[in-house]
Design a protein around this motif. Structure first.
Motif, short mmCIF file in Angstrom:
data_model
loop_
_atom_site.label_atom_id
_atom_site.label_comp_id
_atom_site.label_asym_id
_atom_site.label_seq_id
_atom_site.Cartn_x
_atom_site.Cartn_y
_atom_site.Cartn_z
N ASP A 1 -0.66 9.59 4.75
CA ASP A 1 -0.90 9.98 6.13
C ASP A 1 0.21 9.33 6.95
N GLU B 1 0.84 -1.19 0.00
CA GLU B 1 0.00 0.00 0.00
C GLU B 1 0.88 1.24 0.00
N THR C 1 0.50 8.56 10.01
CA THR C 1 0.09 7.54 10.97
C THR C 1 -0.10 6.20 10.29
N LYS C 2 -0.48 6.26 9.00
CA LYS C 2 -0.70 5.02 8.25
C LYS C 2 0.62 4.27 8.08
N SER D 1 2.59 -3.17 12.13
CA SER D 1 1.80 -4.39 11.93
C SER D 1 2.48 -5.35 10.96
N THR E 1 2.72 -4.83 7.76
CA THR E 1 2.17 -4.66 6.41
C THR E 1 3.26 -4.16 5.47
N GLN F 1 1.69 2.72 11.44
CA GLN F 1 0.90 1.53 11.72
C GLN F 1 1.27 0.39 10.78
N ALA F 2 1.55 0.73 9.51
CA ALA F 2 1.89 -0.31 8.53
C ALA F 2 3.19 -1.01 8.90
#
Lengths: 400, 293
Positions: free
Chosen positions: A251, A247, A253-254, A261, A263, A257-258
């Motif tokens: 943003d 992805e 924060t994305k 996690s 991702t 988080q990625a």
């Protein structure tokens, strides 16, 4: 520590927004590409008394008066010591900032590199008499007399702060440690589905930067000055990359988080994001400026040619680049302060080391963001370059 | 006793005033809402339609107000826009179908089976998510769908991950209440005696549902689908959070408007979902859905 990262994260929101909405930043266009010299605008010769008011156009997070966070306030101390009441208008984009400055109702602006020369050559801003700004003396030398803030060695502003777009990776997955952007471009299939990239057309410059060393036959001299053929080559690199991207992030924060996690394990980032990931300590990440160099931003405070309160503006420029205030704004925003002495004032003693604030070798590797124009911004004087609108189309096609 | 009489008299005068002036009454009643609808809402759509014919000066970034069909030509010649528009339509259809399939049995149960107490509880349960922020719900799905997240764990590593399926799931979740409530109201309006008559005539539960209930609530389903369909067409945030690389038409419009600063092309692109929803409304009108919204 926690509070600092909170502050940084809020700053990063501002930064993300700023960059998202413009492709913020900075240009390396040299003066020769513009042909004629900028219009003559008088420079302030002698500092007088403050006029009692100051109207600023600023990026969110650059002129905090405690309204976002009561403890984050460097505007009120300035008002007390200078007697200049500060009215700040937040500029969402460089375009908006240029428009606001053209109204002539503001005294100064914190301009990114893609706005600075537009303002200079339109006669909207005045040259800055650096003798009247005592703190200018200790600004990092590698930020002075640059193409995006000066014309013929005449400064048109006072440098404020800068930062680079780095390569971030999760060392427990990405081995050996990468030293090249190839890990996210033609070798990205090794981490298929776990590669991330910045979701903005300006990211095309990262691919162009990579091609500068990877494929010299293309003749790319500046990642923001691409002919149609060079743009096509960059698009090809990015289209191949898209197959391996899990992805994109826009943003901050994305991306935090990625990475936390799992991702994403490798991709472009800002220092502040790496700090946030490491402070949460769910996963450890490392950052590197790859051997090809990096893109980044650099901001400058400029004085309006029609300033009604020029003395207050000079006082502001001196104040905001003073060690303490520059340290505060840099920590809140998450960037390297322009003021060398700011490094002794940061609440985190390692702040300047983390952001490489004093490292001129590091700074010289950065290709500061600029908005691509038909008139090439590399100083070649050519006008066969692709425009930002073409980049937007290309970027949307890459994503499909 | 004299006191209450005076205001009553005045009120009477006011009533008399309006009773003889129906036009004044109408203007006062509908003036503000009509002003809002015509000027603010339809007016802005008209401006958007108009600006779709304009263009942007590449050097200054200013909008040039000269008329050309270039933006519309771009819509049809650039394959990207067709692909993204089609993808968006399919997502909208998918979301609508999923919501209808979930809403139908639930609404039937709520309207016809559940006790009044359970019915209240279910209505509250269905509408409660509307109180939570859109972003909170979208990010919750981001966490649920993460590679090592709960769905991955429960399904034994078969989480769809981020992408098109995740987008459909998240949007279906977000708009579900907008489908359940109209369908519930639709079932509520179907008289119990119709069901009893059907059973008395020997039809089973399945046959009753198919031949009696469904035709009667179909307009309600269509009404709910207007919400789920149109809300999906305009969404660009959820897809950014859980969609991985997926682009929807609103992402492309956003990119042209905000990133590229090309307002005219963005306006032209906006006509795609606008046309889709107008066509959808026309189709739904034939089902009688619009009398049900």
């Amino acid at each position: 520590m926690k509070r600092r990262f909170l502050a940084l994260s809020a700053g990063a929101v501002a930064l993300t927004t700023a960059m998202l909405f413009t492709g913020c930043s900075t240009s390396t266009p040299s003066t020769s590409s513009q042909g004629a010299p900028p219009p003559k605008v008088a420079m302030l010769q002698k500092l007088g008394a403050g006029e009692g008011q100051l109207n600023l156009v600023a990026w969110a997070g650059y002129a905090e008066d405690g309204s976002n966070d009561p403890t984050v306030d460097w505007v009120h101390p300035f008002e007390q010591q200078s007697g200049c009441k500060v009215n700040t208008t937040i500029g969402d984009t460089s375009d908006a900032m240029v428009q606001l400055m053209r109204t002539g109702q503001y005294d100064g602006v914190s301009a990114s590199g893609d706005a600075t020369l537009r303002l200079v050559y339109a006669g909207d801003v005045a040259p800055v008499n650096t003798k009247l700004v005592p703190n200018y003396a200790t600004i990092s030398p590698f930020l002075k007399d640059k193409s995006w803030n000066s014309v013929n060695k005449q400064m048109y502003g006072i440098p404020h702060g800068w930062g680079a777009n780095l390569l971030m990776y999760n060392p427990s997955v990405v081995t050996p440690a990468p030293d090249s952007w190839s890990v996210v471009f033609d070798k990205s299939s090794a981490y298929k589905g776990k590669v991330t990239a910045y979701d903005s057309p300006i990211y095309i410059a990262d691919a162009a930067l990579y091609l500068m060393t990877k494929d010299p036959s293309l003749g790319i001299k500046d990642p923001y000055s691409l002919t149609q053929k060079q743009l096509d080559a960059a698009v090809k690199v990015l289209t191949e990359q898209a197959g391996n991207v899990g992805e994109y992030w826009a943003d901050y924060t994305k991306e935090v988080q990625a990475f936390e996690s799992g991702t994403s394990v490798v991709g472009t980032t800002w220092q502040v994001i790496a700090n946030l990931v490491n402070s949460d300590a769910k996963v450890k990440v490392d950052t590197v400026v790859p051997k090809e160099g990096a893109t980044g931003w650099s901001d400058t405070w400029m004085v309006s040619a029609k300033a009604k309160h020029p003395n207050c503006m000079y006082k502001w420029m001196d104040y905001i680049t003073s060690a303490k205030a520059n340290a505060q704004v840099a920590e809140w925003f998450g960037e390297a302060p322009a003021q060398t002495l700011a490094c002794k004032q940061t609440s985190d003693p390692a702040f300047c080391t983390t952001f490489h604030a004093l490292d001129s070798a590091y700074a010289s590797k950065i290709h500061y963001w600029t908005t691509p124009q038909k008139q090439c911004v590399d100083g070649s004087g050519k006008s066969d370059c692709t425009t930002y609108a073409q980049w937007v189309d290309a970027w949307q096609k890459i994503k499909g | 006793m004299a006191r209450p009489v005076a205001p009553r008299d005045r009120r009477g005068a006011l009533t008399a005033f309006f009773a003889t002036r129906p036009k004044t009454r109408l203007v006062l009643l509908l003036g503000a809402p009509m002003l809002w609808l015509v000027v603010m809402y339809l007016g802005s759509i008209a401006v958007m339609l108009l600006s779709a014919f304009w263009s942007v000066d590449g050097f200054t970034g200013k909008v040039v107000q000269s008329y050309s069909l270039a933006n519309f030509a771009e819509l049809f010649t650039n394959p990207l826009y067709g692909t993204v528009a089609l993808r968006t339509l399919l997502i909208a259809v998918g979301v609508t179908v999923i919501d209808a399939v979930i809403a139908l049995p639930l609404a039937l149960y709520m309207a016809k089976v559940a006790s009044p107490r359970v019915r209240i509880i279910l209505v509250v349960a269905v509408t409660t998510p509307l109180w939570a922020s859109y972003l909170v719900k979208a990010y919750a799905w981001r966490v649920l769908l993460a590679p090592n997240g709960p769905i991955d764990w429960v399904s034994g590593g078969n989480s769809p991950g981020y992408g098109l399926p995740a987008t459909v799931i998240t949007l279906a979740y977000l708009w579900l209440p907008y489908m359940i409530i109209p369908v519930f109201a639709g079932f509520d309006r179907v008289s119990d005696s119709l069901f009893e008559a059907s059973f008395d005539l020997g039809a089973g539960a399945w046959r009753t549902l198919r031949s009696v209930a469904l035709p009667l609530v179909f307009p309600a389903i269509a009404a709910g689908s207007i919400f789920t369909f149109s809300l999906t067409l305009g969404d660009y945030i959820a897809v950014g959070i859980v969609g991985g690389k997926t682009q929807m038409i609103a992402n492309v419009i956003y990119g042209q408007l905000v990133t590229a600063n090309d307002q005219p092309l963005a306006a032209a692109l906006s006509l795609i979902p606008l046309a889709a929803i107008v066509l959808y409304l026309l189709a739904m009108r034939r089902t009688g859905a619009l009398e049900n919204v």
